[in-house]
Design an enzyme around this catalytic site. Sequence first.
Site, PDB file in Angstrom:
ATOM      1  N   ILE A  89       0.856  -1.187   0.000  1.00 36.36           N
ATOM      2  CA  ILE A  89       0.000   0.000   0.000  1.00 36.36           C
ATOM      3  C   ILE A  89       0.891   1.235   0.000  1.00 36.36           C
ATOM      4  O   ILE A  89       1.819   1.339   0.826  1.00 36.36           O
ATOM      5  CB  ILE A  89      -0.943   0.006   1.220  1.00 36.36           C
ATOM      6  N   SER A  92       4.103   7.414   2.237  1.00 32.82           N
ATOM      7  CA  SER A  92       4.471   8.805   1.915  1.00 32.82           C
ATOM      8  C   SER A  92       5.843   8.888   1.231  1.00 32.82           C
ATOM      9  O   SER A  92       6.311   9.964   0.889  1.00 32.82           O
ATOM     10  CB  SER A  92       4.500   9.638   3.211  1.00 32.82           C
ATOM     11  N   HIS A  95       9.268   4.126  -1.168  1.00 33.19           N
ATOM     12  CA  HIS A  95       9.490   2.724  -0.764  1.00 33.19           C
ATOM     13  C   HIS A  95       8.569   1.779  -1.540  1.00 33.19           C
ATOM     14  O   HIS A  95       8.978   0.766  -2.074  1.00 33.19           O
ATOM     15  CB  HIS A  95       9.206   2.632   0.743  1.00 33.19           C
ATOM     16  N   PHE A 120       0.990 -14.361  -9.842  1.00 33.94           N
ATOM     17  CA  PHE A 120       1.241 -13.021  -9.282  1.00 33.94           C
ATOM     18  C   PHE A 120       0.119 -12.646  -8.319  1.00 33.94           C
ATOM     19  O   PHE A 120      -0.944 -12.172  -8.735  1.00 33.94           O
ATOM     20  CB  PHE A 120       1.363 -11.991 -10.418  1.00 33.94           C
TER      21      PHE A 120
HETATM   22  O1  LIG Z   1       6.565  -0.905   3.405  1.00 33.61           O
HETATM   23  N1  LIG Z   1       5.507  -1.391   3.151  1.00 33.61           N
HETATM   24  C1  LIG Z   1       5.240  -2.745   2.945  1.00 33.61           C
HETATM   25  C2  LIG Z   1       6.189  -3.777   3.137  1.00 33.61           C
HETATM   26  N2  LIG Z   1       7.446  -3.493   3.565  1.00 33.61           N
HETATM   27  C3  LIG Z   1       8.343  -4.499   4.098  1.00 33.61           C
HETATM   28  C4  LIG Z   1       9.194  -5.157   3.012  1.00 33.61           C
HETATM   29  O2  LIG Z   1       8.376  -5.974   2.176  1.00 33.61           O
HETATM   30  C5  LIG Z   1      10.279  -6.045   3.657  1.00 33.61           C
HETATM   31  O3  LIG Z   1       9.654  -7.065   4.424  1.00 33.61           O
HETATM   32  C6  LIG Z   1      11.205  -5.262   4.543  1.00 33.61           C
HETATM   33  O4  LIG Z   1      11.708  -4.136   3.826  1.00 33.61           O
HETATM   34  C7  LIG Z   1      12.388  -6.099   5.040  1.00 33.61           C
HETATM   35  O5  LIG Z   1      13.086  -6.622   3.939  1.00 33.61           O
HETATM   36  N3  LIG Z   1       5.851  -5.069   2.878  1.00 33.61           N
HETATM   37  C8  LIG Z   1       4.587  -5.380   2.461  1.00 33.61           C
HETATM   38  O6  LIG Z   1       4.288  -6.566   2.223  1.00 33.61           O
HETATM   39  N4  LIG Z   1       3.652  -4.403   2.285  1.00 33.61           N
HETATM   40  C9  LIG Z   1       3.924  -3.101   2.506  1.00 33.61           C
HETATM   41  O7  LIG Z   1       3.025  -2.244   2.295  1.00 33.61           O
END
Ligand SMILES: O=Nc1c(NC[C@H](O)[C@H](O)[C@H](O)CO)[nH]c(=O)[nH]c1=O
Length: 161
Positions: A89, A92, A95, A120
């Site tokens: 999702i 801000s 990332h 997917f």
């Molecule tokens: O940031 N948002 C999200 C997220 N971040 C974590 C990332 O996938 C990973 O686990 C870490 O960076 C550690 O490697 N992971 C998600 O599944 N949904 C999100 O919305």
Amino acid sequence: MAVQGLGAIDQQYDGSALKIGIVHARWNKEIIDALVAGAIKKLKALNVKEENIIVQSVPGSFELPFASRSVLKDENLKLDAVIPIGVLIKGSTMHFEYICDSVTHALMRVQEETHKPVIFGVLTCLTEEQARKRAGLDPGMHNHGEDWGAAAVEMPLKYSR
Ligand SMILES: O=Nc1c(NC[C@H](O)[C@H](O)[C@H](O)CO)[nH]c(=O)[nH]c1=O
């Protein structure tokens, strides 16, 4: 040739001989749980045995490619396909964009390297509302997890046997 609608199933496939993996992220748990349940519901509806549905979790969507490759290469599991499920999702920062793009390309590479179907199952949404709708959490909305379950049965029966 008939024009198929989005996610149209061209016939009822019998998954009774298949073994399917589901690897899901743990971010956005309520939405993830609904998507996983939808995928399992469809797999069972297509005769995949409960003991042949292997479910594992990873911290987040970024870990889905590594785990998907790992379970597909696991000689003890002998999976016919994997459904990586994640919910990204937009926040801000950038990332979101970097994870969506890298995970999408990495999952395609896993499919090419393993010659096994990788469905997917990653929602890339701008809002939580978009994600909830696609998980069937709003009344009358379709659960995309069911489409992923159907694809996970069709693909190995059509191409990987
Ligand atoms: O940031 N948002 C999200 C997220 N971040 C974590 C990332 O996938 C990973 O686990 C870490 O960076 C550690 O490697 N992971 C998600 O599944 N949904 C999100 O919305």
